[in-house]
Design a protein around this motif. Sequence first.
Motif, PDB file in Angstrom:
ATOM      1  N   ASP A 114     -89.871  87.611 -40.896  1.00 31.80           N
ATOM      2  CA  ASP A 114     -89.826  87.519 -39.443  1.00 31.80           C
ATOM      3  C   ASP A 114     -89.536  88.902 -38.849  1.00 31.80           C
ATOM      4  N   ARG A 115     -88.594  89.572 -39.460  1.00 32.20           N
ATOM      5  CA  ARG A 115     -88.211  90.926 -39.033  1.00 32.20           C
ATOM      6  C   ARG A 115     -89.411  91.883 -39.195  1.00 32.20           C
ATOM      7  N   PHE A 117     -92.788  91.179 -39.501  1.00 34.68           N
ATOM      8  CA  PHE A 117     -94.037  90.909 -38.787  1.00 34.68           C
ATOM      9  C   PHE A 117     -93.850  90.659 -37.279  1.00 34.68           C
ATOM     10  N   PHE A 118     -92.807  89.915 -36.889  1.00 31.89           N
ATOM     11  CA  PHE A 118     -92.620  89.643 -35.459  1.00 31.89           C
ATOM     12  C   PHE A 118     -91.907  90.792 -34.750  1.00 31.89           C
ATOM     13  N   GLN A 119     -90.801  91.251 -35.355  1.00 34.25           N
ATOM     14  CA  GLN A 119     -89.979  92.246 -34.646  1.00 34.25           C
ATOM     15  C   GLN A 119     -90.467  93.677 -34.842  1.00 34.25           C
ATOM     16  N   THR A 120     -90.977  93.989 -36.036  1.00 32.99           N
ATOM     17  CA  THR A 120     -91.374  95.375 -36.319  1.00 32.99           C
ATOM     18  C   THR A 120     -92.888  95.549 -36.237  1.00 32.99           C
ATOM     19  N   ASP A 121     -93.611  94.450 -36.136  1.00 31.21           N
ATOM     20  CA  ASP A 121     -95.068  94.474 -35.977  1.00 31.21           C
ATOM     21  C   ASP A 121     -95.778  95.178 -37.137  1.00 31.21           C
ATOM     22  N   LEU A 122     -95.337  94.893 -38.346  1.00 32.38           N
ATOM     23  CA  LEU A 122     -96.009  95.484 -39.505  1.00 32.38           C
ATOM     24  C   LEU A 122     -97.294  94.707 -39.823  1.00 32.38           C
ATOM     25  N   GLY A 123     -98.184  95.367 -40.535  1.00 35.03           N
ATOM     26  CA  GLY A 123     -99.432  94.726 -40.936  1.00 35.03           C
ATOM     27  C   GLY A 123     -99.327  94.103 -42.316  1.00 35.03           C
ATOM     28  N   ARG A 124     -98.379  94.603 -43.111  1.00 34.29           N
ATOM     29  CA  ARG A 124     -98.189  94.062 -44.472  1.00 34.29           C
ATOM     30  C   ARG A 124     -96.847  94.508 -45.018  1.00 34.29           C
ATOM     31  N   VAL A 125     -96.366  93.770 -45.993  1.00 34.97           N
ATOM     32  CA  VAL A 125     -95.200  94.224 -46.753  1.00 34.97           C
ATOM     33  C   VAL A 125     -95.595  94.268 -48.224  1.00 34.97           C
ATOM     34  N   LEU A 126     -95.041  95.246 -48.927  1.00 34.60           N
ATOM     35  CA  LEU A 126     -95.309  95.417 -50.358  1.00 34.60           C
ATOM     36  C   LEU A 126     -94.029  95.157 -51.139  1.00 34.60           C
TER      37      LEU A 126
END
Lengths: 187, 208
Positions: A114-115, A117-126
């Motif tokens: 949530d942090r 994608f919603f709050q930091t607006d990242l495109g992906r996490v690795l």
Amino acid sequence: MKLSPHTTVRFCEPDDADFIRDLYYDGIPRAALLDGRREPMLPLRSEILEIIRKSEAARAMLFTIEDGTGILRAWSGLRGLNPDARFAELFLVFADEAGYDSLQADEALGYLLDRAFFQTDLGRVLVSCLESEKAWRQFLLRKGFSSCGIQRDIMCISGTWTGIETLELTAETFYKQASQDKGGEKS
Amino acid sequence: MKKGLHSFLRRAEREDLDSILAWMEDPEFQYFLYGDEAQSQRQIREKIILMLGRTPPAAPPSAIHLLIDSKEEGLLGMIGLQNISWRNRSCSLDIYIGARSYRSSILPAVSIFRALEYVFDELNLHRVSSLIYAFNERSWRMMEKSGAKRELVLREHIYRNKTLHDAYGYGLLRHEFYALREKLGAVSGSISLDAMIKAMADDSGDTK
């Protein structure tokens, strides 16, 4: 932040340093606790305090996971934030491997995503994962992560070569799952 | 003789600083390698000084920078062996050819081959990694010709010219390189480190 009666997630505090140091010293190899050359580290308490203190400047968000009784269960975070390419490395290290089958793991990962994608607006996490971290890998696959590949023979553990797998979760997959979950809840 | 064959690898000296700085100012250096466009010249300079002189002589280095030199034309490029782990016997490799006219010559392939011989035969490492941007096709094709396997595909991993590009992680294990060298047979002998050292010795004999 209290996520449920079982799980609290909060930013790391200096008092967590002993718990975090124990994760490095317990002899269980974990990809998240290796340095840039994929070597195990044995940080001093003062070095961990430094990491916690400098985490914001180092583009990292570090969190500690507590259970319902206030006992520390895991260390987690988003680090190596790349604002241009919109990705970060996610890690979640439970002191006990069984932790990955717990409700705390579900809730803590949900909070981190949530942090991200919603709050930091990242495109992906690795995420990095040693071949020996089976419970962690299974947990990630259950959560929709997919493999980017395995770097073969990248680390030597007790005289045996092992690989490190990189897994990713895209924002697209995350949102799709989130909407499916909502749909499921409604029905 | 093929262009670029008459070159040799050597350790980088402080005196090479100006040449390396000039390469790093080349926009293509930053585009293809790890440079950040926002770095000032001063920051680049400080980074290189640190890079060339960061390891005390007695300590095993965590990085080795090899320069591709030639008697006729001077410095042609640089190979970086970085993140050397003596525990895991691994390192990462990157190459930059500063002399543009040599980029499509045999020079990069010969230099990588020699650097790999140095890594596996002399440093006794087990694995070489390389992270290459997908648009740098010449580089990743060369790694594949060196026997390296594409192990990772990191999608939309690098931001260049307002676009996100993929990056590929390559890995080459010692036994894979040895198998390739054996397959190359006599060809590998002519471009090997041994051949390079012999040519250098012959050259210095000629000049005496």
